[in-house]
Design an enzyme around this catalytic site. Structure first.
Site, PDB file in Angstrom:
ATOM      1  N   GLU A   1       4.942 -11.143 -19.146  1.00  0.00           N
ATOM      2  CA  GLU A   1       3.749 -10.705 -18.428  1.00  0.00           C
ATOM      3  C   GLU A   1       2.829  -9.940 -19.386  1.00  0.00           C
ATOM      4  O   GLU A   1       3.281  -8.995 -20.043  1.00  0.00           O
ATOM      5  CB  GLU A   1       4.156  -9.806 -17.256  1.00  0.00           C
ATOM      6  CG  GLU A   1       4.990 -10.555 -16.223  1.00  0.00           C
ATOM      7  CD  GLU A   1       5.746  -9.643 -15.260  1.00  0.00           C
ATOM      8  OE1 GLU A   1       5.497  -8.422 -15.250  1.00  0.00           O
ATOM      9  OE2 GLU A   1       6.603 -10.163 -14.532  1.00  0.00           O
TER      10      GLU A   1
ATOM     11  N   GLU B   1      10.043 -12.108 -12.764  1.00  0.00           N
ATOM     12  CA  GLU B   1      11.050 -11.955 -13.808  1.00  0.00           C
ATOM     13  C   GLU B   1      12.171 -12.971 -13.689  1.00  0.00           C
ATOM     14  O   GLU B   1      12.688 -13.464 -14.703  1.00  0.00           O
ATOM     15  CB  GLU B   1      11.617 -10.536 -13.790  1.00  0.00           C
ATOM     16  CG  GLU B   1      10.661  -9.476 -14.322  1.00  0.00           C
ATOM     17  CD  GLU B   1       9.532  -9.114 -13.375  1.00  0.00           C
ATOM     18  OE1 GLU B   1       9.605  -9.527 -12.193  1.00  0.00           O
ATOM     19  OE2 GLU B   1       8.588  -8.439 -13.804  1.00  0.00           O
TER      20      GLU B   1
ATOM     21  N   HIS C   1      10.292   3.133 -14.863  1.00  0.00           N
ATOM     22  CA  HIS C   1       9.736   2.919 -16.207  1.00  0.00           C
ATOM     23  C   HIS C   1      10.537   3.647 -17.281  1.00  0.00           C
ATOM     24  O   HIS C   1      10.084   3.757 -18.404  1.00  0.00           O
ATOM     25  CB  HIS C   1       8.286   3.410 -16.272  1.00  0.00           C
ATOM     26  CG  HIS C   1       7.309   2.572 -15.511  1.00  0.00           C
ATOM     27  ND1 HIS C   1       7.264   2.541 -14.147  1.00  0.00           N
ATOM     28  CD2 HIS C   1       6.339   1.721 -15.926  1.00  0.00           C
ATOM     29  CE1 HIS C   1       6.292   1.721 -13.750  1.00  0.00           C
ATOM     30  NE2 HIS C   1       5.726   1.210 -14.815  1.00  0.00           N
TER      31      HIS C   1
HETATM   32  C1  LIG Z   1       9.006  -6.485 -10.908  1.00  0.00           C
HETATM   33  C2  LIG Z   1       7.871  -5.884 -11.669  1.00  0.00           C
HETATM   34  N1  LIG Z   1       7.434  -6.471 -12.786  1.00  0.00           N
HETATM   35  C3  LIG Z   1       6.440  -5.935 -13.507  1.00  0.00           C
HETATM   36  C4  LIG Z   1       5.848  -4.789 -13.102  1.00  0.00           C
HETATM   37  C5  LIG Z   1       4.745  -4.166 -13.937  1.00  0.00           C
HETATM   38  N2  LIG Z   1       3.474  -4.253 -13.238  1.00  0.00           N
HETATM   39  C6  LIG Z   1       3.023  -3.237 -12.489  1.00  0.00           C
HETATM   40  S1  LIG Z   1       1.627  -3.610 -11.688  1.00  0.00           S
HETATM   41  C7  LIG Z   1       1.572  -5.161 -12.366  1.00  0.00           C
HETATM   42  C8  LIG Z   1       0.455  -6.086 -11.995  1.00  0.00           C
HETATM   43  C9  LIG Z   1       0.391  -6.306 -10.514  1.00  0.00           C
HETATM   44  O1  LIG Z   1      -0.673  -7.109 -10.178  1.00  0.00           O
HETATM   45  P1  LIG Z   1      -1.000  -7.464  -8.677  1.00  0.00           P
HETATM   46  O2  LIG Z   1       0.240  -7.821  -7.943  1.00  0.00           O
HETATM   47  O3  LIG Z   1      -2.095  -8.452  -8.681  1.00  0.00           O
HETATM   48  O4  LIG Z   1      -1.485  -6.097  -8.041  1.00  0.00           O
HETATM   49  P2  LIG Z   1      -2.628  -5.104  -8.521  1.00  0.00           P
HETATM   50  O5  LIG Z   1      -1.978  -4.085  -9.432  1.00  0.00           O
HETATM   51  O6  LIG Z   1      -3.685  -5.895  -9.201  1.00  0.00           O
HETATM   52  O7  LIG Z   1      -3.117  -4.430  -7.286  1.00  0.00           O
HETATM   53  C10 LIG Z   1       2.660  -5.345 -13.217  1.00  0.00           C
HETATM   54  C11 LIG Z   1       2.903  -6.548 -14.013  1.00  0.00           C
HETATM   55  C12 LIG Z   1       6.322  -4.195 -11.920  1.00  0.00           C
HETATM   56  N3  LIG Z   1       5.805  -3.059 -11.455  1.00  0.00           N
HETATM   57  N4  LIG Z   1       7.321  -4.758 -11.227  1.00  0.00           N
END
Ligand SMILES: Cc1ncc(C[n+]2csc(CCOP(=O)(O)OP(=O)(O)O)c2C)c(N)n1
Lengths: 326, 396
Positions: A31, A62, A131
């Site tokens: 990602e 994942e 984290h």
């Molecule tokens: C299982 C998991 N993988 C990766 C992350 C890291 N992460 C946090 S927010 C995010 C992006 C999320 O995007 P979206 O679902 O479109 O929501 P937005 O933050 O844009 O509101 C990522 C990759 C996470 N929190 N949980």
């Protein structure tokens, strides 16, 4: 690239670059690894230079990342996948534990799984929950996975090369709080074997065994102890599965005392395994029980409490004092 | 070195939007579709604030009073103010991190105000506006971002679950909760929030499956803010997200996420379906994350300013203001009063955060188990002895 001082994160970046250059089967997946270069910039610039078919921004899934990496490996590729943070590996845990780890054995050795799963892990950066975790023991318990964690830039560079070349799945735990620590990296050097421990400070009174982020802490402990006239040996284990027990044994036979330090909870942790085996191997050499310093049996706490939770100088020194008091 | 670039073969944003969102209209250009021009986008207020008719959804807001409209406006303004204050506090080092909702106020207030008190909300980590609608004190949201706790409120106090950081997990909790409501024979409903990125997670697909199979009274409210950190929506899907519902056997609808009235109407419709036992609905609120993903993010690495400027023209707050002014539903005094209220809120949030004490050290060992655990007790005692050794001056 000549020998150069660089940050640990940059060393991994250079190592991935070298692997992408030298083997067209190597892929980087995860990602935000593309344009953004990963949230820690470990993959910075790789997509620009190797294109979107080699450095792949994946959907946010994942299980999907690891599952497809398994398929790509079956097809002859060598995927290096990034899990963005330690706490987000669990959606992929099923694929890693039930599939990735066992494919070689189930195929009677016919299938190889040269997949590297990179996980920035550990605390100390003031992050929100999920984290800052250290889940290495959860993986070490599973046969079929190899688990390593570099503590410095040079190891990060070379261990990544070796992990990618390995035909076994390697869980590559990157000590995120050390990402910005600089060290000399010599791309011409001939590295030692991936799973050997290294004495990073010689000593006679007690052995501190650690890996990843805690190696630096242990070196600081040894420095502080030296001021009190204590001569501690520091062992960088480098690998958690397998563990270089011979190296620990050799050190303990010399110092007769062992303290194992890791960030992960002590209960059922890698320190427990080390303590048990070393007690068995070195029973008559030991002057004190093997002590462990690590996290508590509690969820990783909010940032304002992590200094209490994480092994720091004082807690390790306290254990050193206790071991020396026997 | 072999440098291979397949950029030319990879569908770009505009191309994939075009191929998947149906007919391309002349007004749609560049990145992201312009709301108001997409036949599949439910819209009741244009970016200019004009009320447009919608045969299907008008009835859900037909009875809305000028006072209620002003209420929606107030909610959005105060939520934005709270958000801006939190961003500033992060910059000042008072918060470790902040996930801003800037640009998503209409999606959150519209959907949030559609809920009844007995409904239950499962948010991600950005639903500050929904929390506001639920009556959660906004300062409670800041604890986890300041690092003094990992949650910080009683979910049952306001039927607003804890923020969930692991992407997508909460959609399953929402579905299970909704299954429970159905078993109880109650007519409450559940709403689960998640992002366009989260829509790729297996958990989300599984929640779709479960909710469809068990006909659970849950509304999946996906805020498609166009980005998942650096990844645009087309890195998650090749069909518009709302269309995904069809394959699971329930309806999906795309609503203009910058139109608070449309969000209110569509969510009311979906909740009504849930209450009547008609099962789940997927609402895709088509909106935009105007700021960074979080304060740790640097969007300049992956997106240009033009896109943001185009979306600023569709600002949800401005849109309702234009409507209020044009219809004489609000006067200068209202806006001035709101400005004062907004200042007061900002000050209250600042003061509350600065006054937030660090947690007690022993909090580490609190609530690890509901029934207690011998190992935790032992470690707490060791920790206490260790702490005491410093107090006695023996520790160093
Ligand atoms: C299982 C998991 N993988 C990766 C992350 C890291 N992460 C946090 S927010 C995010 C992006 C999320 O995007 P979206 O679902 O479109 O929501 P937005 O933050 O844009 O509101 C990522 C990759 C996470 N929190 N949980």
């Amino acid at each position: 690239m000549a020998a150069e001082k660089m940050a640990l994160a940059k060393a991994i970046n250079e190592s991935l670059r070298r692997a992408l250059e030298s083997d067209p089967k190597v892929l980087v997946m995860g990602e935000d690894v593309g344009k953004l270069g990963g949230v820690f910039r470990v993959t910075d610039g790789l997509q620009k230079d190797f294109g979107e078919s080699r450095v792949i921004d994946t959907p946010l899934a994942e299980s999907g990342i690891v599952g497809t990496a398994i398929g790509l490996a079956l097809r002859g590729y060598r995927p290096v996948v990034e899990i963005q943070f330690d706490g987000f590996v669990f959606p992929a845990y099923d694929q890693i534990v039930t599939q990735l780890a066992k494919m070689h054995a189930r195929s009677l050795g016919k299938v190889k799984m040269p997949v590297v799963v990179r996980i920035p892990y550990g605390g100390g950066i003031g992050a929100v929950e999920h984290h800052s975790e250290s889940p290495e023991a959860l993986f070490a318990h599973v046969a079929g996975l190899k688990i390593v964690s570099p503590s410095n830039a040079s190891d990060a560079y070379w261990m990544m090369q070796q992990a990618i070349q390995s035909d076994d799945p390697v869980i590559f735990f990157e000590p995120k709080r050390r990402y910005w620590d600089k060290g000399e990296v010599n791309p011409e050097a001939i590295p030692g074997p991936l799973h050997t421990a290294r004495v990073v400070r010689e000593g006679t009174d007690l052995t501190l065994a650690a890996y990843g982020p805690m190696v630096k802490t242990c070196l600081e402990v040894a420095g502080a102890a030296a001021e009190e006239g204590r001569n501690l040996e520091v062992l960088d284990l480098r690998s958690v599965s397998p563990i270089d027990f011979d190296a620990i044994q050799a050190s303990v036979e010399k110092t007769r005392r062992l303290v194992v330090v890791h960030e992960a909870p002590v209960f059922f942790g890698s320190g427990a395994e080390i303590a048990a085996r070393i007690t068995e191997r070195c029973f008559y050499h030991l002057e004190a029980p093997v002590l462990r310093v690590g996290g508590y049996h509690a969820p990783y706490p909010p940032a304002r409490l992590e200094e209490e939770y994480l092994p720091g100088l004082d807690r390790v020194l306290d254990a050193v004092d206790r071991a020396l008091a026997y | 070195m072999t440098v291979e670039s397949t950029a030319a073969r990879t569908p770009r944003r505009s191309a994939s939007t075009k191929s998947t969102a149906g007919k391309r209209t002349t007004a749609r250009k560049g990145t992201g579709a312009a709301p108001g021009t997409d036949p599949q986008l439910v819209q009741l207020l244009t970016p200019e604030g004009e009320r447009v008719k919608n045969a299907e959804y008008d009835k859900y807001v037909a009875a809305i009073t000028p006072e209620e409209l002003r209420g929606l406006y107030r909610d959005m303004v105060l939520t934005r103010r709270f958000d801006a204050e939190a961003t500033a506090l992060q910059r000042q080092g008072e918060l470790g991190l902040w996930a801003s909702l800037l640009g998503q106020e209409a999606a959150q207030i519209g959907s949030g105000r559609a809920l009844r008190d007995d409904d239950y909300v499962f948010p991600t980590y950005r639903e500050h506006g929904v929390a506001w609608c639920r009556g959660v004190d906004p300062t409670n949201l800041l604890g986890m971002f300041r690092g003094v706790n990992n949650g910080g409120w009683d979910p049952n106090g306001n039927n607003f679950h804890l923020y969930t950081i692991v992407i997508g997990s909460q959609t399953l909790h929402a579905t299970g909760y909704a299954m429970g409501i159905a078993k109880d024979g109650a007519d409450s409903a559940v709403i689960a929030y998640f992002g366009d990125g989260a829509s790729s997670q297996g958990d989300v697909a599984e929640s779709f499956t479960f909710s469809a199979v068990y006909n659970a009274p849950v509304v999946f409210f996906c805020q498609n803010n166009q980005w998942a950190i650096s990844e645009p929506t087309e890195k998650q899907t090749r069909v518009p997200l709302y269309q995904r519902a069809q394959g699971f056997g329930f309806p999906g609808v795309r609503v203009d996420g910058n139109d608070v009235l449309a969000c209110l109407a569509v969510t009311k419709w979906a909740l009504e379906r849930a209450r009547l036992g008609e099962g789940p609905t997927l609402v895709e609120a088509y909106t935009y994350r105007m700021g960074a993903h979080t304060t740790s993010d640097d969007p300049s690495r992956y997106r240009g300013d033009e896109e943001r400027l185009a979306w600023e023209a569709k600002d949800p707050i401005l849109r309702l203001r234009r409507h209020l002014e044009a219809s004489n539903h609000a006067d200068e005094a209202f806006f001035a009063e709101l400005e004062t209220e907004s200042e007061t809120l900002g000050r209250r949030v600042r003061e509350a955060v600065r006054a937030m004490p660090d947690p007690d050290h022993f909090a580490i060992f609190e609530n690890v188990y509901a029934d207690g655990h011998a190992l935790v007790d032992e470690e707490r005692a060791q920790f206490a002895a260790y702490q005491a050794s410093f107090a006695d001056g023996q520790g160093d």
